[in-house]
Design a protein around this motif. Sequence first.
Motif, PDB file in Angstrom:
ATOM      1  N   ASN A   4     -14.515   8.965  -2.536  1.00  0.00           N
ATOM      2  CA  ASN A   4     -13.357   9.681  -3.087  1.00  0.00           C
ATOM      3  C   ASN A   4     -13.449   9.769  -4.611  1.00  0.00           C
ATOM      4  O   ASN A   4     -13.133  10.809  -5.197  1.00  0.00           O
ATOM      5  CB  ASN A   4     -12.052   8.997  -2.686  1.00  0.00           C
ATOM      6  CG  ASN A   4     -11.670   9.300  -1.259  1.00  0.00           C
ATOM      7  OD1 ASN A   4     -12.173  10.245  -0.663  1.00  0.00           O
ATOM      8  ND2 ASN A   4     -10.786   8.471  -0.710  1.00  0.00           N
ATOM      9  N   ALA A   7     -16.009  12.341  -5.511  1.00  0.00           N
ATOM     10  CA  ALA A   7     -15.476  13.677  -5.244  1.00  0.00           C
ATOM     11  C   ALA A   7     -14.473  14.081  -6.324  1.00  0.00           C
ATOM     12  O   ALA A   7     -14.489  15.219  -6.808  1.00  0.00           O
ATOM     13  CB  ALA A   7     -14.826  13.717  -3.867  1.00  0.00           C
ATOM     14  N   LEU A   8     -13.610  13.155  -6.724  1.00  0.00           N
ATOM     15  CA  LEU A   8     -12.644  13.443  -7.793  1.00  0.00           C
ATOM     16  C   LEU A   8     -13.359  13.693  -9.118  1.00  0.00           C
ATOM     17  O   LEU A   8     -12.972  14.572  -9.891  1.00  0.00           O
ATOM     18  CB  LEU A   8     -11.650  12.284  -7.944  1.00  0.00           C
ATOM     19  CG  LEU A   8     -10.575  12.198  -6.883  1.00  0.00           C
ATOM     20  CD1 LEU A   8      -9.770  10.915  -7.038  1.00  0.00           C
ATOM     21  CD2 LEU A   8      -9.660  13.412  -6.975  1.00  0.00           C
ATOM     22  N   GLN A  10     -16.415  14.890  -9.458  1.00  0.00           N
ATOM     23  CA  GLN A  10     -17.038  16.208  -9.361  1.00  0.00           C
ATOM     24  C   GLN A  10     -16.014  17.325  -9.533  1.00  0.00           C
ATOM     25  O   GLN A  10     -16.254  18.317 -10.220  1.00  0.00           O
ATOM     26  CB  GLN A  10     -17.757  16.363  -8.022  1.00  0.00           C
ATOM     27  CG  GLN A  10     -19.062  15.605  -7.945  1.00  0.00           C
ATOM     28  CD  GLN A  10     -19.707  15.729  -6.577  1.00  0.00           C
ATOM     29  OE1 GLN A  10     -19.025  16.000  -5.582  1.00  0.00           O
ATOM     30  NE2 GLN A  10     -21.012  15.521  -6.524  1.00  0.00           N
ATOM     31  N   LYS A  11     -14.865  17.152  -8.895  1.00  0.00           N
ATOM     32  CA  LYS A  11     -13.819  18.168  -9.025  1.00  0.00           C
ATOM     33  C   LYS A  11     -13.336  18.245 -10.467  1.00  0.00           C
ATOM     34  O   LYS A  11     -13.180  19.334 -11.020  1.00  0.00           O
ATOM     35  CB  LYS A  11     -12.650  17.865  -8.094  1.00  0.00           C
ATOM     36  CG  LYS A  11     -11.568  18.935  -8.182  1.00  0.00           C
ATOM     37  CD  LYS A  11     -10.470  18.745  -7.180  1.00  0.00           C
ATOM     38  CE  LYS A  11      -9.484  19.886  -7.383  1.00  0.00           C
ATOM     39  NZ  LYS A  11      -8.487  19.981  -6.390  1.00  0.00           N
ATOM     40  N   SER A  12     -13.121  17.072 -11.085  1.00  0.00           N
ATOM     41  CA  SER A  12     -12.680  17.052 -12.484  1.00  0.00           C
ATOM     42  C   SER A  12     -13.715  17.724 -13.377  1.00  0.00           C
ATOM     43  O   SER A  12     -13.393  18.512 -14.263  1.00  0.00           O
ATOM     44  CB  SER A  12     -12.451  15.615 -12.955  1.00  0.00           C
ATOM     45  OG  SER A  12     -11.397  15.026 -12.246  1.00  0.00           O
ATOM     46  N   ARG A  13     -15.003  17.435 -13.145  1.00  0.00           N
ATOM     47  CA  ARG A  13     -16.085  18.017 -13.938  1.00  0.00           C
ATOM     48  C   ARG A  13     -16.113  19.542 -13.768  1.00  0.00           C
ATOM     49  O   ARG A  13     -16.245  20.278 -14.741  1.00  0.00           O
ATOM     50  CB  ARG A  13     -17.424  17.413 -13.539  1.00  0.00           C
ATOM     51  CG  ARG A  13     -18.583  17.827 -14.420  1.00  0.00           C
ATOM     52  CD  ARG A  13     -19.889  17.152 -14.021  1.00  0.00           C
ATOM     53  NE  ARG A  13     -19.800  15.708 -13.901  1.00  0.00           N
ATOM     54  CZ  ARG A  13     -19.921  14.844 -14.903  1.00  0.00           C
ATOM     55  NH1 ARG A  13     -20.134  15.278 -16.108  1.00  0.00           N
ATOM     56  NH2 ARG A  13     -19.840  13.538 -14.691  1.00  0.00           N
ATOM     57  N   ALA A  14     -15.948  20.009 -12.529  1.00  0.00           N
ATOM     58  CA  ALA A  14     -15.966  21.451 -12.261  1.00  0.00           C
ATOM     59  C   ALA A  14     -14.771  22.150 -12.914  1.00  0.00           C
ATOM     60  O   ALA A  14     -14.925  23.192 -13.559  1.00  0.00           O
ATOM     61  CB  ALA A  14     -15.973  21.696 -10.754  1.00  0.00           C
ATOM     62  N   VAL A  15     -13.593  21.575 -12.763  1.00  0.00           N
ATOM     63  CA  VAL A  15     -12.388  22.174 -13.349  1.00  0.00           C
ATOM     64  C   VAL A  15     -12.483  22.171 -14.865  1.00  0.00           C
ATOM     65  O   VAL A  15     -12.199  23.184 -15.528  1.00  0.00           O
ATOM     66  CB  VAL A  15     -11.114  21.442 -12.857  1.00  0.00           C
ATOM     67  CG1 VAL A  15      -9.891  21.847 -13.664  1.00  0.00           C
ATOM     68  CG2 VAL A  15     -10.905  21.712 -11.381  1.00  0.00           C
ATOM     69  N   MET A  55      -5.715  20.967 -11.582  1.00  0.00           N
ATOM     70  CA  MET A  55      -5.886  19.734 -10.814  1.00  0.00           C
ATOM     71  C   MET A  55      -4.596  19.351 -10.098  1.00  0.00           C
ATOM     72  O   MET A  55      -4.622  18.685  -9.074  1.00  0.00           O
ATOM     73  CB  MET A  55      -6.316  18.576 -11.720  1.00  0.00           C
ATOM     74  CG  MET A  55      -7.729  18.680 -12.244  1.00  0.00           C
ATOM     75  SD  MET A  55      -8.974  18.461 -10.994  1.00  0.00           S
ATOM     76  CE  MET A  55      -8.929  16.697 -10.755  1.00  0.00           C
ATOM     77  N   LEU A  59      -3.323  14.663  -9.244  1.00  0.00           N
ATOM     78  CA  LEU A  59      -4.663  14.276  -9.725  1.00  0.00           C
ATOM     79  C   LEU A  59      -4.763  14.267 -11.249  1.00  0.00           C
ATOM     80  O   LEU A  59      -5.836  14.130 -11.801  1.00  0.00           O
ATOM     81  CB  LEU A  59      -5.715  15.229  -9.136  1.00  0.00           C
ATOM     82  CG  LEU A  59      -5.775  15.273  -7.604  1.00  0.00           C
ATOM     83  CD1 LEU A  59      -6.799  16.287  -7.150  1.00  0.00           C
ATOM     84  CD2 LEU A  59      -6.099  13.903  -7.051  1.00  0.00           C
ATOM     85  N   ASP A  62      -6.416  11.146 -12.685  1.00  0.00           N
ATOM     86  CA  ASP A  62      -7.872  11.150 -12.511  1.00  0.00           C
ATOM     87  C   ASP A  62      -8.535  12.063 -13.543  1.00  0.00           C
ATOM     88  O   ASP A  62      -9.583  11.735 -14.087  1.00  0.00           O
ATOM     89  CB  ASP A  62      -8.246  11.599 -11.097  1.00  0.00           C
ATOM     90  CG  ASP A  62      -7.787  10.592 -10.062  1.00  0.00           C
ATOM     91  OD1 ASP A  62      -8.052   9.388 -10.264  1.00  0.00           O
ATOM     92  OD2 ASP A  62      -7.146  11.003  -9.079  1.00  0.00           O
TER      93      ASP A  62
END
Length: 147
Positions: A4, A7-8, A10-15, A55, A59, A62
């Motif tokens: 998790n 994944a968070l 990666q999502k933070s990096r992408a956003v 986000m 989130l 995070d």
Amino acid sequence: VEENHKALLQKSRAVWGMCYSPVDAKALAEPCGFSSTADFDTAVAAARDQAGAMMGHALGEDLARFLGLEELRARVRDARAAVAMAGVEARTAVMMKGVEARAAAKAEEATARLKKEMEALIQASKEAQRRELKLVLDRAKAVEEKL
């Protein structure tokens, strides 16, 4: 938990990449797209807000942790330094143009002054030659009259 977290991350990096990459590109462009570091700081804050909105509230913590990573802070710091350097270079270029303009004006003044001095010297030389020639002619006349 670790999955998790990854994944968070990666999502933070992408956003963050989506929100910050236009700001980064504008900061590192030639010529720099920001007129001052204040404009850059405003754009970074807007990117942060946009990333936070993407986000979501749940989130946000995070994302805040992700944005606190030294790697990201260093990247933003480097871009800000590039913006600051571009501002210094722009101000220096303006100052150099002013210095060059003043130097050109002083050179023109010096050239004009030298030209006047040379004209005065030539005029004095011509007058001295006229006086000398008159003396020679007067002597020649006196010698002719004696003969």
